[in-house]
Write a protein that holds these residues in place. Structure first.
Motif, PDB file in Angstrom:
ATOM      1  N   ASP A 179       0.831  -1.209   0.000  1.00 40.47           N
ATOM      2  CA  ASP A 179       0.000   0.000   0.000  1.00 40.47           C
ATOM      3  C   ASP A 179       0.865   1.257   0.000  1.00 40.47           C
ATOM      4  OD1 ASP A 179      -2.233  -1.585   0.058  1.00 40.47           O
ATOM      5  OD2 ASP A 179      -2.574  -1.368   2.220  1.00 40.47           O
ATOM      6  N   GLN A 180       1.954   1.219   0.771  1.00 38.32           N
ATOM      7  CA  GLN A 180       2.837   2.366   0.886  1.00 38.32           C
ATOM      8  C   GLN A 180       3.478   2.727  -0.444  1.00 38.32           C
ATOM      9  OE1 GLN A 180       5.147   5.409   2.657  1.00 38.32           O
ATOM     10  NE2 GLN A 180       3.417   4.284   3.493  1.00 38.32           N
ATOM     11  N   TYR A 181       3.835   1.701  -1.225  1.00 39.27           N
ATOM     12  CA  TYR A 181       4.577   1.924  -2.463  1.00 39.27           C
ATOM     13  C   TYR A 181       3.787   1.537  -3.713  1.00 39.27           C
ATOM     14  CZ  TYR A 181       8.461   2.709   0.680  1.00 39.27           C
ATOM     15  OH  TYR A 181       9.273   3.212   1.677  1.00 39.27           O
ATOM     16  N   LYS A 182       2.468   1.632  -3.634  1.00 43.10           N
ATOM     17  CA  LYS A 182       1.676   1.342  -4.830  1.00 43.10           C
ATOM     18  C   LYS A 182       1.878   2.406  -5.899  1.00 43.10           C
ATOM     19  CE  LYS A 182      -2.539   3.485  -2.979  1.00 43.10           C
ATOM     20  NZ  LYS A 182      -3.943   3.229  -2.574  1.00 43.10           N
ATOM     21  N   ASP A 183       2.292   3.604  -5.464  1.00 47.48           N
ATOM     22  CA  ASP A 183       2.696   4.673  -6.370  1.00 47.48           C
ATOM     23  C   ASP A 183       3.680   5.556  -5.607  1.00 47.48           C
ATOM     24  OD1 ASP A 183       1.172   6.393  -4.700  1.00 47.48           O
ATOM     25  OD2 ASP A 183      -0.610   6.079  -5.919  1.00 47.48           O
ATOM     26  N   ASP A 184       3.992   6.740  -6.154  1.00 47.35           N
ATOM     27  CA  ASP A 184       5.024   7.566  -5.530  1.00 47.35           C
ATOM     28  C   ASP A 184       4.479   8.667  -4.623  1.00 47.35           C
ATOM     29  OD1 ASP A 184       3.914   9.096  -7.517  1.00 47.35           O
ATOM     30  OD2 ASP A 184       5.819   9.739  -8.405  1.00 47.35           O
ATOM     31  N   LYS A 185       3.175   8.641  -4.312  1.00 42.15           N
ATOM     32  CA  LYS A 185       2.566   9.718  -3.532  1.00 42.15           C
ATOM     33  C   LYS A 185       3.195   9.836  -2.145  1.00 42.15           C
ATOM     34  CE  LYS A 185      -1.837  11.304  -1.587  1.00 42.15           C
ATOM     35  NZ  LYS A 185      -3.287  11.035  -1.457  1.00 42.15           N
ATOM     36  N   ASN A 186       3.245   8.753  -1.394  1.00 41.47           N
ATOM     37  CA  ASN A 186       3.788   8.807  -0.039  1.00 41.47           C
ATOM     38  C   ASN A 186       5.281   9.113  -0.049  1.00 41.47           C
ATOM     39  OD1 ASN A 186       1.360   8.135   1.483  1.00 41.47           O
ATOM     40  ND2 ASN A 186       1.544   6.111   0.581  1.00 41.47           N
ATOM     41  N   LEU A 187       5.988   8.526  -0.992  1.00 45.63           N
ATOM     42  CA  LEU A 187       7.419   8.782  -1.097  1.00 45.63           C
ATOM     43  C   LEU A 187       7.687  10.257  -1.365  1.00 45.63           C
ATOM     44  CD1 LEU A 187      10.326   7.735  -1.231  1.00 45.63           C
ATOM     45  CD2 LEU A 187       9.949   7.229  -3.647  1.00 45.63           C
TER      46      LEU A 187
ATOM     47  N   GLY B 154       2.783  -0.207  -9.829  1.00 45.17           N
ATOM     48  CA  GLY B 154       2.476   1.214  -9.822  1.00 45.17           C
ATOM     49  C   GLY B 154       3.721   2.073  -9.795  1.00 45.17           C
ATOM     50  N   MET B 155       4.713   1.653  -9.008  1.00 44.33           N
ATOM     51  CA  MET B 155       5.951   2.417  -8.936  1.00 44.33           C
ATOM     52  C   MET B 155       6.717   2.340 -10.253  1.00 44.33           C
ATOM     53  SD  MET B 155       7.267   4.455  -6.696  1.00 44.33           S
ATOM     54  CE  MET B 155       7.054   4.026  -4.979  1.00 44.33           C
ATOM     55  N   LEU B 156       6.676   1.191 -10.905  1.00 43.83           N
ATOM     56  CA  LEU B 156       7.312   1.071 -12.220  1.00 43.83           C
ATOM     57  C   LEU B 156       6.664   2.008 -13.234  1.00 43.83           C
ATOM     58  CD1 LEU B 156       8.043  -2.730 -12.830  1.00 43.83           C
ATOM     59  CD2 LEU B 156       9.709  -0.882 -12.623  1.00 43.83           C
ATOM     60  N   GLU B 157       5.354   2.147 -13.149  1.00 43.72           N
ATOM     61  CA  GLU B 157       4.664   3.082 -14.040  1.00 43.72           C
ATOM     62  C   GLU B 157       5.099   4.512 -13.758  1.00 43.72           C
ATOM     63  OE1 GLU B 157       2.737   2.451 -16.690  1.00 43.72           O
ATOM     64  OE2 GLU B 157       3.332   0.374 -16.312  1.00 43.72           O
ATOM     65  N   CYS B 158       5.306   4.829 -12.471  1.00 41.56           N
ATOM     66  CA  CYS B 158       5.810   6.170 -12.112  1.00 41.56           C
ATOM     67  C   CYS B 158       7.197   6.394 -12.705  1.00 41.56           C
ATOM     68  CB  CYS B 158       5.852   6.327 -10.596  1.00 41.56           C
ATOM     69  SG  CYS B 158       4.233   6.406  -9.802  1.00 41.56           S
ATOM     70  N   ALA B 159       8.046   5.362 -12.649  1.00 46.05           N
ATOM     71  CA  ALA B 159       9.390   5.476 -13.220  1.00 46.05           C
ATOM     72  C   ALA B 159       9.318   5.711 -14.724  1.00 46.05           C
ATOM     73  CB  ALA B 159      10.197   4.219 -12.901  1.00 46.05           C
ATOM     74  N   LYS B 160       8.437   4.995 -15.394  1.00 42.70           N
ATOM     75  CA  LYS B 160       8.291   5.165 -16.846  1.00 42.70           C
ATOM     76  C   LYS B 160       7.871   6.596 -17.183  1.00 42.70           C
ATOM     77  CE  LYS B 160       7.071   0.341 -17.762  1.00 42.70           C
ATOM     78  NZ  LYS B 160       6.000  -0.593 -18.189  1.00 42.70           N
ATOM     79  N   LYS B 161       6.968   7.160 -16.373  1.00 37.57           N
ATOM     80  CA  LYS B 161       6.528   8.538 -16.608  1.00 37.57           C
ATOM     81  C   LYS B 161       7.665   9.521 -16.337  1.00 37.57           C
ATOM     82  CE  LYS B 161       1.657   7.657 -15.536  1.00 37.57           C
ATOM     83  NZ  LYS B 161       0.548   7.908 -14.573  1.00 37.57           N
ATOM     84  N   THR B 162       8.389   9.292 -15.242  1.00 43.38           N
ATOM     85  CA  THR B 162       9.510  10.165 -14.895  1.00 43.38           C
ATOM     86  C   THR B 162      10.538  10.204 -16.007  1.00 43.38           C
ATOM     87  OG1 THR B 162       9.246   9.744 -12.516  1.00 43.38           O
ATOM     88  CG2 THR B 162      11.405  10.532 -13.248  1.00 43.38           C
ATOM     89  N   LEU B 163      10.779   9.046 -16.612  1.00 40.33           N
ATOM     90  CA  LEU B 163      11.862   8.911 -17.589  1.00 40.33           C
ATOM     91  C   LEU B 163      11.379   8.969 -19.042  1.00 40.33           C
ATOM     92  CD1 LEU B 163      13.737   6.079 -15.674  1.00 40.33           C
ATOM     93  CD2 LEU B 163      14.418   8.471 -15.819  1.00 40.33           C
ATOM     94  N   ALA B 164      10.119   9.310 -19.223  1.00 39.81           N
ATOM     95  CA  ALA B 164       9.545   9.302 -20.572  1.00 39.81           C
ATOM     96  C   ALA B 164      10.283  10.231 -21.526  1.00 39.81           C
ATOM     97  CB  ALA B 164       8.064   9.674 -20.513  1.00 39.81           C
ATOM     98  N   GLU B 165      10.785  11.348 -21.024  1.00 34.33           N
ATOM     99  CA  GLU B 165      11.467  12.325 -21.880  1.00 34.33           C
ATOM    100  C   GLU B 165      12.985  12.118 -21.923  1.00 34.33           C
ATOM    101  OE1 GLU B 165       9.646  14.355 -23.724  1.00 34.33           O
ATOM    102  OE2 GLU B 165       7.879  13.430 -22.784  1.00 34.33           O
ATOM    103  N   VAL B 166      13.465  11.113 -21.218  1.00 30.73           N
ATOM    104  CA  VAL B 166      14.900  10.832 -21.233  1.00 30.73           C
ATOM    105  C   VAL B 166      15.213   9.953 -22.441  1.00 30.73           C
ATOM    106  CG1 VAL B 166      16.834   9.775 -19.986  1.00 30.73           C
ATOM    107  CG2 VAL B 166      15.046  11.004 -18.723  1.00 30.73           C
ATOM    108  N   ASP B 167      16.159  10.366 -23.225  1.00 35.01           N
ATOM    109  CA  ASP B 167      16.509   9.662 -24.460  1.00 35.01           C
ATOM    110  C   ASP B 167      17.385   8.456 -24.137  1.00 35.01           C
ATOM    111  OD1 ASP B 167      16.920   8.948 -27.094  1.00 35.01           O
ATOM    112  OD2 ASP B 167      18.496  10.453 -27.431  1.00 35.01           O
TER     113      ASP B 167
END
Length: 267
Positions: free
Chosen positions: A13-21, A85-98
Protein backbone atom coordinates in the motif's frame (compact mmCIF):
# COMPACT_ATOMS: atom_id res chain seq x y z
CA UNK A 1 19.43 -7.67 11.27
CA UNK A 2 17.39 -10.82 11.68
CA UNK A 3 14.84 -11.85 9.12
CA UNK A 4 11.30 -11.42 10.43
CA UNK A 5 7.75 -12.11 9.45
CA UNK A 6 6.54 -8.95 7.74
CA UNK A 7 3.01 -8.09 6.73
CA UNK A 8 3.57 -7.26 3.08
CA UNK A 9 0.25 -5.48 2.57
CA UNK A 10 1.22 -2.20 4.32
CA UNK A 11 4.42 -2.13 2.24
CA UNK A 12 2.46 -2.74 -0.95
CA UNK A 13 0.00 0.00 0.00
CA UNK A 14 2.84 2.37 0.89
CA UNK A 15 4.58 1.92 -2.46
CA UNK A 16 1.68 1.34 -4.83
CA UNK A 17 2.70 4.67 -6.37
CA UNK A 18 5.02 7.57 -5.53
CA UNK A 19 2.57 9.72 -3.53
CA UNK A 20 3.79 8.81 -0.04
CA UNK A 21 7.42 8.78 -1.10
CA UNK A 22 7.11 12.27 -2.55
CA UNK A 23 5.63 13.59 0.70
CA UNK A 24 8.71 12.34 2.54
CA UNK A 25 11.10 13.59 -0.11
CA UNK A 26 9.54 17.04 0.23
CA UNK A 27 10.84 17.35 3.78
CA UNK A 28 14.36 16.66 2.49
CA UNK A 29 14.15 19.68 0.19
CA UNK A 30 14.77 21.74 3.33
CA UNK A 31 18.18 20.12 3.81
CA UNK A 32 20.92 22.73 4.13
CA UNK A 33 23.34 20.29 2.47
CA UNK A 34 22.61 21.41 -1.08
CA UNK A 35 24.42 18.49 -2.71
CA UNK A 36 21.65 16.53 -4.41
CA UNK A 37 21.29 12.99 -3.08
CA UNK A 38 20.86 11.46 -6.53
CA UNK A 39 23.91 13.33 -7.82
CA UNK A 40 25.96 12.20 -4.85
CA UNK A 41 24.93 8.56 -5.21
CA UNK A 42 25.62 8.49 -8.93
CA UNK A 43 29.05 10.05 -8.41
CA UNK A 44 29.96 7.27 -5.98
CA UNK A 45 29.29 4.63 -8.62
CA UNK A 46 31.69 3.30 -11.23
CA UNK A 47 30.28 1.92 -14.47
CA UNK A 48 32.48 0.23 -17.03
CA UNK A 49 31.77 0.59 -20.74
CA UNK A 50 29.00 -1.77 -21.87
CA UNK A 51 27.99 -2.29 -18.21
CA UNK A 52 24.93 -4.41 -17.53
CA UNK A 53 23.09 -2.58 -14.74
CA UNK A 54 20.15 -3.67 -12.58
CA UNK A 55 18.45 -1.35 -10.10
CA UNK A 56 16.24 -3.13 -7.59
CA UNK A 57 13.50 -1.04 -6.01
CA UNK A 58 14.02 1.76 -8.50
CA UNK A 59 11.04 3.75 -7.22
CA UNK A 60 10.09 6.66 -9.48
CA UNK A 61 13.46 6.56 -11.29
CA UNK A 62 14.98 9.67 -9.75
CA UNK A 63 18.58 8.44 -9.93
CA UNK A 64 18.45 8.22 -13.70
CA UNK A 65 16.34 11.30 -14.38
CA UNK A 66 18.70 13.45 -12.33
CA UNK A 67 21.75 12.04 -14.14
CA UNK A 68 20.25 11.71 -17.61
CA UNK A 69 23.07 13.66 -19.28
CA UNK A 70 25.69 11.31 -17.84
CA UNK A 71 24.27 8.10 -19.27
CA UNK A 72 26.36 6.00 -21.63
CA UNK A 73 24.44 4.60 -24.59
CA UNK A 74 26.50 1.42 -24.36
CA UNK A 75 25.11 0.58 -20.93
CA UNK A 76 22.25 -1.89 -20.59
CA UNK A 77 20.02 -0.59 -17.77
CA UNK A 78 17.16 -2.58 -16.25
CA UNK A 79 14.97 -0.78 -13.71
CA UNK A 80 12.91 -2.97 -11.43
CA UNK A 81 10.49 -2.70 -8.53
CA UNK A 82 8.13 -5.07 -6.75
CA UNK A 83 5.35 -2.52 -7.33
CA UNK A 84 3.73 -2.24 -10.75
CA UNK A 85 2.48 1.21 -9.82
CA UNK A 86 5.95 2.42 -8.94
CA UNK A 87 7.31 1.07 -12.22
CA UNK A 88 4.66 3.08 -14.04
CA UNK A 89 5.81 6.17 -12.11
CA UNK A 90 9.39 5.48 -13.22
CA UNK A 91 8.29 5.16 -16.85
CA UNK A 92 6.53 8.54 -16.61
CA UNK A 93 9.51 10.17 -14.90
CA UNK A 94 11.86 8.91 -17.59
CA UNK A 95 9.54 9.30 -20.57
CA UNK A 96 11.47 12.32 -21.88
CA UNK A 97 14.90 10.83 -21.23
CA UNK A 98 16.51 9.66 -24.46
CA UNK A 99 17.46 6.20 -23.29
CA UNK A 100 16.22 2.65 -23.84
CA UNK A 101 15.56 1.60 -20.25
CA UNK A 102 14.18 -1.86 -19.61
CA UNK A 103 11.51 -2.25 -16.91
CA UNK A 104 10.69 -5.39 -14.96
CA UNK A 105 8.62 -6.26 -11.91
CA UNK A 106 10.96 -8.15 -9.56
CA UNK A 107 10.94 -9.56 -6.04
CA UNK A 108 14.51 -9.09 -4.82
CA UNK A 109 14.27 -12.43 -2.98
CA UNK A 110 13.82 -14.23 -6.30
CA UNK A 111 15.60 -12.34 -9.09
CA UNK A 112 14.60 -13.90 -12.44
CA UNK A 113 18.01 -13.76 -14.13
CA UNK A 114 20.80 -16.24 -14.59
CA UNK A 115 23.99 -16.27 -12.56
CA UNK A 116 26.42 -13.49 -13.53
CA UNK A 117 23.89 -11.49 -15.56
CA UNK A 118 24.89 -8.03 -14.29
CA UNK A 119 28.06 -6.05 -13.75
CA UNK A 120 26.35 -3.59 -11.37
CA UNK A 121 23.39 -4.07 -9.04
CA UNK A 122 21.87 -1.14 -7.13
CA UNK A 123 19.45 -1.17 -4.17
CA UNK A 124 18.80 2.18 -2.55
CA UNK A 125 17.01 2.54 0.78
CA UNK A 126 14.95 -0.60 0.30
CA UNK A 127 16.69 -3.61 1.84
CA UNK A 128 15.19 -2.95 5.27
CA UNK A 129 11.74 -3.59 3.77
CA UNK A 130 12.67 -7.06 2.49
CA UNK A 131 11.30 -9.93 4.62
CA UNK A 132 14.40 -12.11 4.11
CA UNK A 133 17.35 -9.75 3.68
CA UNK A 134 19.90 -12.53 3.54
CA UNK A 135 17.99 -14.30 0.77
CA UNK A 136 18.01 -11.00 -1.14
CA UNK A 137 21.77 -10.61 -0.68
CA UNK A 138 22.30 -14.20 -1.81
CA UNK A 139 20.28 -13.48 -4.96
CA UNK A 140 22.20 -10.27 -5.64
CA UNK A 141 25.50 -12.11 -5.30
CA UNK A 142 24.27 -14.82 -7.66
CA UNK A 143 23.27 -12.46 -10.48
CA UNK A 144 26.43 -10.35 -10.16
CA UNK A 145 29.21 -11.17 -12.58
CA UNK A 146 32.66 -12.03 -11.22
CA UNK A 147 34.25 -8.76 -10.16
CA UNK A 148 30.87 -7.02 -10.27
CA UNK A 149 29.79 -4.29 -7.87
CA UNK A 150 26.75 -3.96 -5.65
CA UNK A 151 25.72 -0.50 -4.40
CA UNK A 152 23.33 -0.27 -1.45
CA UNK A 153 22.20 2.83 0.42
CA UNK A 154 20.58 3.18 3.82
CA UNK A 155 20.32 5.42 6.87
CA UNK A 156 22.33 5.57 10.06
CA UNK A 157 20.75 5.06 13.48
CA UNK A 158 21.11 8.77 14.19
CA UNK A 159 19.09 9.83 11.16
CA UNK A 160 15.98 11.90 11.96
CA UNK A 161 16.65 11.53 15.70
CA UNK A 162 15.20 14.95 16.57
CA UNK A 163 11.96 14.08 14.80
CA UNK A 164 11.62 10.84 16.75
CA UNK A 165 12.32 12.71 19.99
CA UNK A 166 9.62 15.25 19.14
CA UNK A 167 7.09 12.49 18.48
CA UNK A 168 8.03 10.77 21.73
CA UNK A 169 7.46 13.99 23.71
CA UNK A 170 4.17 14.61 21.91
CA UNK A 171 2.79 11.21 22.88
CA UNK A 172 5.00 8.41 24.31
CA UNK A 173 2.20 5.89 23.73
CA UNK A 174 1.54 6.71 20.08
CA UNK A 175 3.94 4.07 18.74
CA UNK A 176 5.69 6.31 16.22
CA UNK A 177 9.11 6.50 17.83
CA UNK A 178 10.36 4.48 14.85
CA UNK A 179 8.57 5.31 11.60
CA UNK A 180 9.76 2.37 9.55
CA UNK A 181 11.98 -0.70 9.59
CA UNK A 182 15.28 1.06 8.93
CA UNK A 183 17.00 -0.51 11.91
CA UNK A 184 16.90 -3.87 10.08
CA UNK A 185 19.58 -2.63 7.67
CA UNK A 186 21.54 0.43 8.83
CA UNK A 187 25.23 1.42 8.93
CA UNK A 188 26.58 -1.14 11.38
CA UNK A 189 24.15 -4.00 10.88
CA UNK A 190 24.12 -3.50 7.13
CA UNK A 191 27.90 -3.79 6.93
CA UNK A 192 27.86 -6.98 9.00
CA UNK A 193 25.27 -8.55 6.73
CA UNK A 194 27.12 -7.55 3.57
CA UNK A 195 30.38 -8.94 4.89
CA UNK A 196 28.72 -12.35 5.22
CA UNK A 197 28.21 -12.49 1.46
CA UNK A 198 30.86 -10.28 -0.12
CA UNK A 199 34.62 -10.06 0.26
CA UNK A 200 35.06 -6.29 -0.01
CA UNK A 201 32.76 -3.71 1.59
CA UNK A 202 33.40 0.04 1.58
CA UNK A 203 31.12 2.75 2.96
CA UNK A 204 30.80 6.47 2.22
CA UNK A 205 28.62 8.70 4.42
CA UNK A 206 26.33 11.53 3.30
CA UNK A 207 25.42 13.91 6.12
CA UNK A 208 23.05 16.84 6.25
CA UNK A 209 20.57 18.79 8.31
CA UNK A 210 16.96 19.64 7.57
CA UNK A 211 15.97 23.08 8.81
CA UNK A 212 12.25 23.52 8.29
CA UNK A 213 10.39 26.73 9.27
CA UNK A 214 6.84 25.40 9.19
CA UNK A 215 4.89 22.43 10.48
CA UNK A 216 3.23 21.12 7.32
CA UNK A 217 6.24 19.31 5.77
CA UNK A 218 7.00 17.64 9.10
CA UNK A 219 3.43 16.50 9.68
CA UNK A 220 3.06 15.28 6.08
CA UNK A 221 6.29 13.30 6.41
CA UNK A 222 5.13 11.49 9.54
CA UNK A 223 1.58 10.97 8.26
CA UNK A 224 2.86 9.44 5.00
CA UNK A 225 4.84 6.63 6.67
CA UNK A 226 3.48 3.10 7.04
CA UNK A 227 2.84 3.54 10.76
CA UNK A 228 1.93 7.20 10.56
CA UNK A 229 -0.83 6.64 8.00
CA UNK A 230 -2.66 4.38 10.43
CA UNK A 231 -2.08 6.36 13.61
CA UNK A 232 -1.75 10.03 12.70
CA UNK A 233 -5.28 10.72 11.47
CA UNK A 234 -8.22 12.89 12.42
CA UNK A 235 -8.01 14.56 15.82
CA UNK A 236 -4.61 13.05 16.56
CA UNK A 237 -3.17 14.60 13.40
CA UNK A 238 -4.63 17.98 14.33
CA UNK A 239 -3.09 17.73 17.79
CA UNK A 240 0.29 16.79 16.38
CA UNK A 241 0.16 19.66 13.88
CA UNK A 242 -0.51 22.11 16.73
CA UNK A 243 2.32 20.57 18.75
CA UNK A 244 4.81 21.01 15.88
CA UNK A 245 3.56 24.55 15.20
CA UNK A 246 4.12 25.46 18.85
CA UNK A 247 7.61 23.92 18.79
CA UNK A 248 8.58 25.91 15.68
CA UNK A 249 7.09 29.12 17.06
CA UNK A 250 9.18 28.69 20.20
CA UNK A 251 12.42 27.64 18.45
CA UNK A 252 12.19 29.47 15.12
CA UNK A 253 12.45 26.26 13.10
CA UNK A 254 12.88 22.53 13.47
CA UNK A 255 16.32 21.10 12.88
CA UNK A 256 16.61 17.42 11.95
CA UNK A 257 19.90 15.58 11.40
CA UNK A 258 20.13 13.39 8.28
CA UNK A 259 22.64 10.58 7.94
CA UNK A 260 22.81 8.20 5.01
CA UNK A 261 25.46 6.07 3.36
CA UNK A 262 26.30 4.11 0.27
CA UNK A 263 27.94 0.71 0.51
CA UNK A 264 30.21 -0.23 -2.38
CA UNK A 265 30.50 -4.00 -2.41
CA UNK A 266 32.64 -6.16 -4.68
CA UNK A 267 31.93 -9.77 -5.57
Amino acid sequence: MENIEINKQPIKDQYKDDKNLNLRLNLHTYNINKVDWNDWCFNQMDFQSKARILELGCGPGGLWERNKYKLNKDWNITLSDFSKGMLECAKKTLAEVDYDFKYKEIDIQDIPYEEGSFDVVIARHMLYHVPDIEKALSEIKRVLAAGGTFYATTNGRGAMAQLYELIEKFDPEIGLNNLGMGDRFEFEGGRLLLEKYFSEVEMQVFEGKIVVPQAEPVVSYVASTMRGRAILTGQKKQEFTKYVEDYIEKNGNMSITTEACIFKVKK
